[in-house]
Design a protein around this motif. Sequence first.
Motif, PDB file in Angstrom:
ATOM      1  N   THR A  56       0.831  -1.207   0.000  1.00 27.56           N
ATOM      2  CA  THR A  56       0.000   0.000   0.000  1.00 27.56           C
ATOM      3  C   THR A  56       0.865   1.257   0.000  1.00 27.56           C
ATOM      4  OG1 THR A  56      -1.769  -1.145   1.201  1.00 27.56           O
ATOM      5  CG2 THR A  56      -1.814   1.257   1.229  1.00 27.56           C
ATOM      6  N   ALA A  57       1.958   1.247   0.761  1.00 27.41           N
ATOM      7  CA  ALA A  57       2.873   2.395   0.758  1.00 27.41           C
ATOM      8  C   ALA A  57       3.435   2.622  -0.644  1.00 27.41           C
ATOM      9  CB  ALA A  57       4.008   2.153   1.751  1.00 27.41           C
ATOM     10  N   LYS A  58       3.785   1.544  -1.317  1.00 27.73           N
ATOM     11  CA  LYS A  58       4.321   1.656  -2.683  1.00 27.73           C
ATOM     12  C   LYS A  58       3.279   2.223  -3.634  1.00 27.73           C
ATOM     13  CE  LYS A  58       6.637  -1.055  -6.276  1.00 27.73           C
ATOM     14  NZ  LYS A  58       7.145  -2.414  -6.645  1.00 27.73           N
ATOM     15  N   GLU A  59       2.043   1.757  -3.494  1.00 28.66           N
ATOM     16  CA  GLU A  59       0.975   2.228  -4.385  1.00 28.66           C
ATOM     17  C   GLU A  59       0.602   3.680  -4.105  1.00 28.66           C
ATOM     18  OE1 GLU A  59      -2.117  -0.560  -3.659  1.00 28.66           O
ATOM     19  OE2 GLU A  59      -1.144  -2.194  -4.769  1.00 28.66           O
ATOM     20  N   LYS A  60       0.552   4.074  -2.831  1.00 24.76           N
ATOM     21  CA  LYS A  60       0.121   5.426  -2.470  1.00 24.76           C
ATOM     22  C   LYS A  60       1.206   6.470  -2.754  1.00 24.76           C
ATOM     23  CE  LYS A  60      -3.954   4.453  -0.683  1.00 24.76           C
ATOM     24  NZ  LYS A  60      -5.226   4.957  -1.284  1.00 24.76           N
ATOM     25  N   PHE A  61       2.454   6.129  -2.470  1.00 25.91           N
ATOM     26  CA  PHE A  61       3.530   7.122  -2.526  1.00 25.91           C
ATOM     27  C   PHE A  61       4.536   6.884  -3.648  1.00 25.91           C
ATOM     28  CE2 PHE A  61       2.822   6.735   2.283  1.00 25.91           C
ATOM     29  CZ  PHE A  61       1.786   7.654   2.273  1.00 25.91           C
ATOM     30  N   GLY A  62       4.656   5.650  -4.094  1.00 29.28           N
ATOM     31  CA  GLY A  62       5.652   5.333  -5.113  1.00 29.28           C
ATOM     32  C   GLY A  62       7.064   5.235  -4.570  1.00 29.28           C
TER      33      GLY A  62
END
Length: 250
Positions: A56-62
Amino acid sequence: MVYQYARLGAKILITARRENRLKEVVAKAMSLGAQEAHYVAGDMGKAEDCERTIQTAKEKFGRLDYLVLNHAGSSFGPISERVTKLQTWDEDLDMDFYVDFINVNMISYVRLASLALPLLKESSGHITVMGSLGGKMTFPYFTYMSTAKFGLDGFFSSLRVEMMKTNKNVTVTYAVIGFVATEGSVKMVKKLPDGEKMLESAAPVNETAQAIIRGGAIRAREIYVPSYTWLISKIRQLPDWLEDYIVLNL
């Protein structure tokens, strides 16, 4: 710590089990100045929830700049009960609880960090690990906690030097935390003999959060809160007879 990061204008993702509480914290974080604030409702004792959190961190912030590992799960209640009753290990040999405790308080920290490493290597990021004075020296009635905190110190100190040796530029801070006036800690200490007097030495929550965030920002190897934790953590370097005398009389 979420609120302190929010005041600095960070983009934040938090996780815990109680979704209603997460919603409240996210809303307050936004009101304090966070650029973004998101949550993942999950149990860090479950591998799939750890994976979902980092994804989720990767998807939200990149990207991911800071990973702060600071959860204790459902274990705090049983542990505080053992401490207030002054129970020794042999008086309550609950191996099922022990395995679950280590999974939540140590294995999941390692799992989250491992999942996050690809993102942290891309950003030259940082890991802050919530340790304890109980991870630097031994205390009676803290066998469970000492196992987890000594283990965290060992793993993340090794990870730190591996990152340095291979020029990965991912840094690690181990926070040596003593008595902080959190709601749960205060309730536990009040049940102990002379508990009210012990409260006088408790570090304020906001000051502790600021110290931890500051330590991560400057990439300190270790931070000590309150300051007396530095001195106490050195007791194990004393001769055995003196260490035993001091620990048994704390």
